[in-house]
Design a protein around this motif. Structure first.
Motif, PDB file in Angstrom:
ATOM      1  N   GLY A  32      -2.976   6.966  -6.529  1.00 20.86           N
ATOM      2  CA  GLY A  32      -1.983   7.860  -5.944  1.00 20.86           C
ATOM      3  C   GLY A  32      -2.390   9.326  -5.930  1.00 20.86           C
ATOM      4  N   GLU A  33      -3.567   9.631  -6.467  1.00 20.85           N
ATOM      5  CA  GLU A  33      -3.995  11.023  -6.516  1.00 20.85           C
ATOM      6  C   GLU A  33      -4.566  11.473  -5.172  1.00 20.85           C
ATOM      7  OE1 GLU A  33      -6.168  13.597 -10.025  1.00 20.85           O
ATOM      8  OE2 GLU A  33      -6.734  11.513  -9.838  1.00 20.85           O
ATOM      9  N   LEU A  34      -4.419  12.749  -4.875  1.00 17.12           N
ATOM     10  CA  LEU A  34      -5.140  13.337  -3.739  1.00 17.12           C
ATOM     11  C   LEU A  34      -6.249  14.182  -4.353  1.00 17.12           C
ATOM     12  CD1 LEU A  34      -3.455  14.898  -0.574  1.00 17.12           C
ATOM     13  CD2 LEU A  34      -5.843  15.197  -1.203  1.00 17.12           C
ATOM     14  N   PHE A  35      -7.450  13.652  -4.273  1.00 13.80           N
ATOM     15  CA  PHE A  35      -8.572  14.233  -5.012  1.00 13.80           C
ATOM     16  C   PHE A  35      -9.517  14.933  -4.045  1.00 13.80           C
ATOM     17  CE2 PHE A  35     -12.618  14.261  -7.195  1.00 13.80           C
ATOM     18  CZ  PHE A  35     -12.254  14.607  -8.491  1.00 13.80           C
ATOM     19  N   GLY A  36      -9.919  16.139  -4.383  1.00 15.14           N
ATOM     20  CA  GLY A  36     -10.794  16.901  -3.499  1.00 15.14           C
ATOM     21  C   GLY A  36     -12.195  17.050  -4.056  1.00 15.14           C
ATOM     22  N   VAL A  37     -13.175  16.959  -3.171  1.00 19.57           N
ATOM     23  CA  VAL A  37     -14.562  17.271  -3.525  1.00 19.57           C
ATOM     24  C   VAL A  37     -14.936  18.494  -2.699  1.00 19.57           C
ATOM     25  CG1 VAL A  37     -16.944  16.469  -3.542  1.00 19.57           C
ATOM     26  CG2 VAL A  37     -15.092  14.853  -4.017  1.00 19.57           C
ATOM     27  N   ARG A 150      -6.372   5.436  12.405  1.00 19.35           N
ATOM     28  CA  ARG A 150      -7.296   4.306  12.461  1.00 19.35           C
ATOM     29  C   ARG A 150      -7.762   3.915  11.053  1.00 19.35           C
ATOM     30  NH1 ARG A 150     -12.924   5.154  15.422  1.00 19.35           N
ATOM     31  NH2 ARG A 150     -13.281   6.145  13.423  1.00 19.35           N
ATOM     32  N   GLY A 151      -8.002   4.945  10.224  1.00 13.32           N
ATOM     33  CA  GLY A 151      -8.432   4.669   8.847  1.00 13.32           C
ATOM     34  C   GLY A 151      -7.373   3.938   8.036  1.00 13.32           C
ATOM     35  N   LEU A 152      -6.103   4.049   8.503  1.00 11.35           N
ATOM     36  CA  LEU A 152      -5.004   3.476   7.721  1.00 11.35           C
ATOM     37  C   LEU A 152      -4.491   2.156   8.268  1.00 11.35           C
ATOM     38  CD1 LEU A 152      -2.992   6.771   7.163  1.00 11.35           C
ATOM     39  CD2 LEU A 152      -4.116   5.404   5.395  1.00 11.35           C
ATOM     40  N   VAL A 153      -5.058   1.716   9.391  1.00  8.12           N
ATOM     41  CA  VAL A 153      -4.456   0.617  10.137  1.00  8.12           C
ATOM     42  C   VAL A 153      -4.336  -0.669   9.311  1.00  8.12           C
ATOM     43  CG1 VAL A 153      -6.281  -0.652  11.399  1.00  8.12           C
ATOM     44  CG2 VAL A 153      -4.284   0.162  12.614  1.00  8.12           C
ATOM     45  N   HIS A 154      -5.302  -0.936   8.462  1.00  3.21           N
ATOM     46  CA  HIS A 154      -5.294  -2.184   7.697  1.00  3.21           C
ATOM     47  C   HIS A 154      -4.687  -1.998   6.303  1.00  3.21           C
ATOM     48  CE1 HIS A 154      -8.822   0.132   6.798  1.00  3.21           C
ATOM     49  NE2 HIS A 154      -9.109  -0.615   5.759  1.00  3.21           N
ATOM     50  N   LYS A 155      -3.890  -0.926   6.162  1.00  5.62           N
ATOM     51  CA  LYS A 155      -3.183  -0.624   4.904  1.00  5.62           C
ATOM     52  C   LYS A 155      -4.130  -0.576   3.702  1.00  5.62           C
ATOM     53  CE  LYS A 155       1.264  -2.315   6.418  1.00  5.62           C
ATOM     54  NZ  LYS A 155       2.427  -3.121   6.187  1.00  5.62           N
ATOM     55  N   PRO A 156      -5.130   0.296   3.756  1.00  5.36           N
ATOM     56  CA  PRO A 156      -6.056   0.394   2.629  1.00  5.36           C
ATOM     57  C   PRO A 156      -5.378   1.031   1.423  1.00  5.36           C
ATOM     58  CG  PRO A 156      -6.441   2.186   4.140  1.00  5.36           C
ATOM     59  CD  PRO A 156      -5.393   1.319   4.781  1.00  5.36           C
ATOM     60  N   ASP A 182       2.382  14.078   3.990  1.00  2.00           N
ATOM     61  CA  ASP A 182       3.418  13.147   4.402  1.00  2.00           C
ATOM     62  C   ASP A 182       2.986  11.687   4.176  1.00  2.00           C
ATOM     63  OD1 ASP A 182       5.955  12.635   5.688  1.00  2.00           O
ATOM     64  OD2 ASP A 182       4.746  11.771   7.301  1.00  2.00           O
ATOM     65  N   LEU A 183       1.731  11.396   4.448  1.00  4.72           N
ATOM     66  CA  LEU A 183       1.235  10.015   4.324  1.00  4.72           C
ATOM     67  C   LEU A 183       1.324   9.509   2.888  1.00  4.72           C
ATOM     68  CD1 LEU A 183      -1.930  10.080   6.606  1.00  4.72           C
ATOM     69  CD2 LEU A 183       0.172   8.782   6.976  1.00  4.72           C
ATOM     70  N   ARG A 184       1.264  10.427   1.968  1.00  2.09           N
ATOM     71  CA  ARG A 184       1.276  10.009   0.561  1.00  2.09           C
ATOM     72  C   ARG A 184       2.672   9.683   0.075  1.00  2.09           C
ATOM     73  NH1 ARG A 184      -0.473  14.204  -3.107  1.00  2.09           N
ATOM     74  NH2 ARG A 184      -0.917  12.580  -4.584  1.00  2.09           N
ATOM     75  N   LYS A 185       3.671  10.210   0.783  1.00  3.06           N
ATOM     76  CA  LYS A 185       5.046  10.032   0.308  1.00  3.06           C
ATOM     77  C   LYS A 185       5.409   8.552   0.327  1.00  3.06           C
ATOM     78  CE  LYS A 185       6.904  14.437   1.748  1.00  3.06           C
ATOM     79  NZ  LYS A 185       7.336  15.005   3.004  1.00  3.06           N
ATOM     80  N   GLY A 186       5.845   8.055  -0.776  1.00  3.27           N
ATOM     81  CA  GLY A 186       6.324   6.679  -0.850  1.00  3.27           C
ATOM     82  C   GLY A 186       5.232   5.640  -0.707  1.00  3.27           C
ATOM     83  N   ALA A 187       3.981   6.056  -0.588  1.00  2.00           N
ATOM     84  CA  ALA A 187       2.906   5.074  -0.418  1.00  2.00           C
ATOM     85  C   ALA A 187       2.023   5.078  -1.654  1.00  2.00           C
ATOM     86  CB  ALA A 187       2.077   5.419   0.809  1.00  2.00           C
ATOM     87  N   GLU A 188       1.521   3.937  -1.994  1.00  5.58           N
ATOM     88  CA  GLU A 188       0.583   3.834  -3.112  1.00  5.58           C
ATOM     89  C   GLU A 188      -0.818   4.121  -2.583  1.00  5.58           C
ATOM     90  OE1 GLU A 188      -0.195   2.918  -6.586  1.00  5.58           O
ATOM     91  OE2 GLU A 188       1.570   4.198  -6.527  1.00  5.58           O
ATOM     92  N   LEU A 189      -0.987   5.279  -2.008  1.00  6.97           N
ATOM     93  CA  LEU A 189      -2.260   5.580  -1.367  1.00  6.97           C
ATOM     94  C   LEU A 189      -3.009   6.633  -2.181  1.00  6.97           C
ATOM     95  CD1 LEU A 189      -4.001   5.168   1.254  1.00  6.97           C
ATOM     96  CD2 LEU A 189      -2.834   7.176   2.175  1.00  6.97           C
ATOM     97  N   THR A 190      -4.254   6.349  -2.463  1.00  6.53           N
ATOM     98  CA  THR A 190      -5.118   7.329  -3.116  1.00  6.53           C
ATOM     99  C   THR A 190      -5.975   7.963  -2.017  1.00  6.53           C
ATOM    100  OG1 THR A 190      -5.227   5.866  -5.022  1.00  6.53           O
ATOM    101  CG2 THR A 190      -6.857   7.647  -4.922  1.00  6.53           C
ATOM    102  N   VAL A 191      -6.101   9.285  -2.060  1.00  9.73           N
ATOM    103  CA  VAL A 191      -6.881   9.959  -1.019  1.00  9.73           C
ATOM    104  C   VAL A 191      -8.017  10.736  -1.668  1.00  9.73           C
ATOM    105  CG1 VAL A 191      -6.851  11.612   0.887  1.00  9.73           C
ATOM    106  CG2 VAL A 191      -4.848  10.175   0.479  1.00  9.73           C
ATOM    107  N   SER A 192      -9.230  10.502  -1.166  1.00  6.12           N
ATOM    108  CA  SER A 192     -10.374  11.307  -1.579  1.00  6.12           C
ATOM    109  C   SER A 192     -10.796  12.135  -0.380  1.00  6.12           C
ATOM    110  CB  SER A 192     -11.510  10.385  -2.025  1.00  6.12           C
ATOM    111  OG  SER A 192     -12.724  11.110  -2.026  1.00  6.12           O
ATOM    112  N   LEU A 193     -10.845  13.428  -0.566  1.00  5.53           N
ATOM    113  CA  LEU A 193     -11.089  14.321   0.559  1.00  5.53           C
ATOM    114  C   LEU A 193     -12.247  15.242   0.235  1.00  5.53           C
ATOM    115  CD1 LEU A 193      -8.337  16.306   2.348  1.00  5.53           C
ATOM    116  CD2 LEU A 193      -9.929  17.589   1.000  1.00  5.53           C
TER     117      LEU A 193
END
Ligand SMILES: Nc1ncnc2c1ncn2[C@@H]1O[C@H](COP(=O)(O)OP(=O)(O)OP(=O)(O)O)[C@@H](O)[C@H]1O
Ligand SMILES: [Mg+2]
Length: 332
Positions: A32-37, A150-156, A182-193
């Motif tokens: 669930g973290e939004l992690f930046g490099v 497109r990156g999210l289409v298969h619910k990664p 917004d994409l992170r709200k309510g979703a169990e999505l981890t984002v690496s950016l």
């Protein structure tokens, strides 16, 4: 493998011949973290992402992404992750809808699941009205939004974004930022950016790893990174009268104070924890019956943090060109 982590990396190395592009990187990104490099051109950001997404082989070290051992199963990891690469890769001769549909088919999504998912994503990225337009008619920002969909289409479970706003104007960058939050709200999505924009890392990311020449030189929340630099805060006070010389040593002795200097209007104090210090300074001044006309606390920027750790400036080489000057709004 740590079950609390969406991405876990130990001593990860990538060599191209004699050249080491990624050098013993250690990382743990929680679910669930939004992690930046964050790092300058050539720091190794894309190479790191390409290893974690199973695109290029790992030279040595270990990496787990979404519970998959990437080194042993680089093919399997792709089903659990979404990738938005630095280069735009959507097909210009297909419509927005068709671009998403091809991906959904690639991931073997059944027809009944494809349509509602694609429609939902087109709404979320603000491209519903343009779903039947050829991608060649899209602006750079619209293409980028389509590629995020497109990156999210298969619910990664984990989404990798490599420089999601590179080359975009300030308004389009802001649209992408809002979309990512917004994409992170309510979703169990981890984002690496990955990014070389300081304002982007600061605005979006829960934690940031600063990379330079293949190595992580610092890691923490934007606030933590700032506090790693000694004297990171400046407290400026305008006073109603001159400060007696006798008071200066006392101010200098307050905890966290690095430097006290006089200004035309009062004093400027450089310190480690300015917010906590401010009331103590005001209290000390009260003993001289000195009123405070105004007080300002400013913190250093991530740019200063970058300079502190690398000895070089990031912004000068890489600031987006053109367009109005962009102000970083407070994070909601
Ligand atoms: N296939 C390759 N063969 C040889 N060297 C490579 C290869 N890919 C990357 N490199 C080198 O590795 C270093 C890191 O490159 P990388 O693309 O990972 O940097 P980056 O941080 O993504 O930079 P940018 O901000 O420009 O995207 C660079 O010096 C690059 O020239
Ligand atoms: Mg790159």
């Amino acid at each position: 493998m740590n079950p609390d982590c969406a991405i876990e990396v130990h001593k990860l190395v990538k060599r191209f011949g004699d050249f080491t592009a990624v050098n013993e990187v250690e990382l743990e990104v929680r679910h669930g973290e939004l992690f930046g490099v964050l790092g300058p051109n050539g720091a190794g950001k894309t190479t790191l992402v390409r290893m974690l997404t199973g695109i290029v082989p790992i030279t040595s070290g270990e990496a787990w992404v979404a519970g998959v051992d990437v080194r042993r199963n680089p093919g399997t990891v792709r089903e659990a992750i979404g990738v938005v690469s630095q280069a735009l890769t959507s097909d210009m001769d297909l419509t927005a809808y068709e671009n998403l549909d091809i991906y959904a088919r690639f991931f073997d999504m059944p027809r009944g699941a494809r349509k509602p998912r694609i429609e939902e994503l087109l709404h979320r990225v603000g491209l519903w009205e343009r779903r039947k337009s050829l991608v060649r008619t899209f602006s750079g920002g619209m293409r980028r939004r389509l590629e995020i969909a497109r990156g999210l289409v298969h619910k990664p479970r984990v989404l990798f974004l490599d420089e999601p706003t590179i080359g975009l104007d300030p308004q389009s960058r802001r649209v992408i930022w809002d979309l990512l939050l917004d994409l992170r709200k309510g979703a169990e999505l981890t984002v690496s950016l990955t990014t070389h924009y300081l304002d982007e890392a600061e605005f979006l990311c829960d934690r940031v790893a600063i990379v330079d020449q293949g190595k992580i030189v610092a890691l923490g929340t934007p606030q933590e990174l700032k506090s790693m630099v000694p004297g990171s805060d400046t407290v400026e006070l305008a006073l109603e009268g001159p400060l007696p010389d006798a008071r200066m040593p006392e101010l200098q002795a307050l905890p966290g104070v690095r430097e006290v200097e006089r200004t035309n209007e009062g004093i400027r104090v450089r310190a480690d924890g300015g917010a906590a210090l401010l009331p103590r300074i005001i209290e000390a001044l009260r003993e001289d019956h000195l009123g405070v006309k105004s007080a300002a606390l400013s913190r250093i920027s991530l740019e200063d943090v970058f300079i502190h750790f690398t000895g070089r400036s990031l912004r000068e080489e890489t600031a987006p060109k053109g367009g109005p000057k962009f102000q970083v709004p407070a994070r909601r």
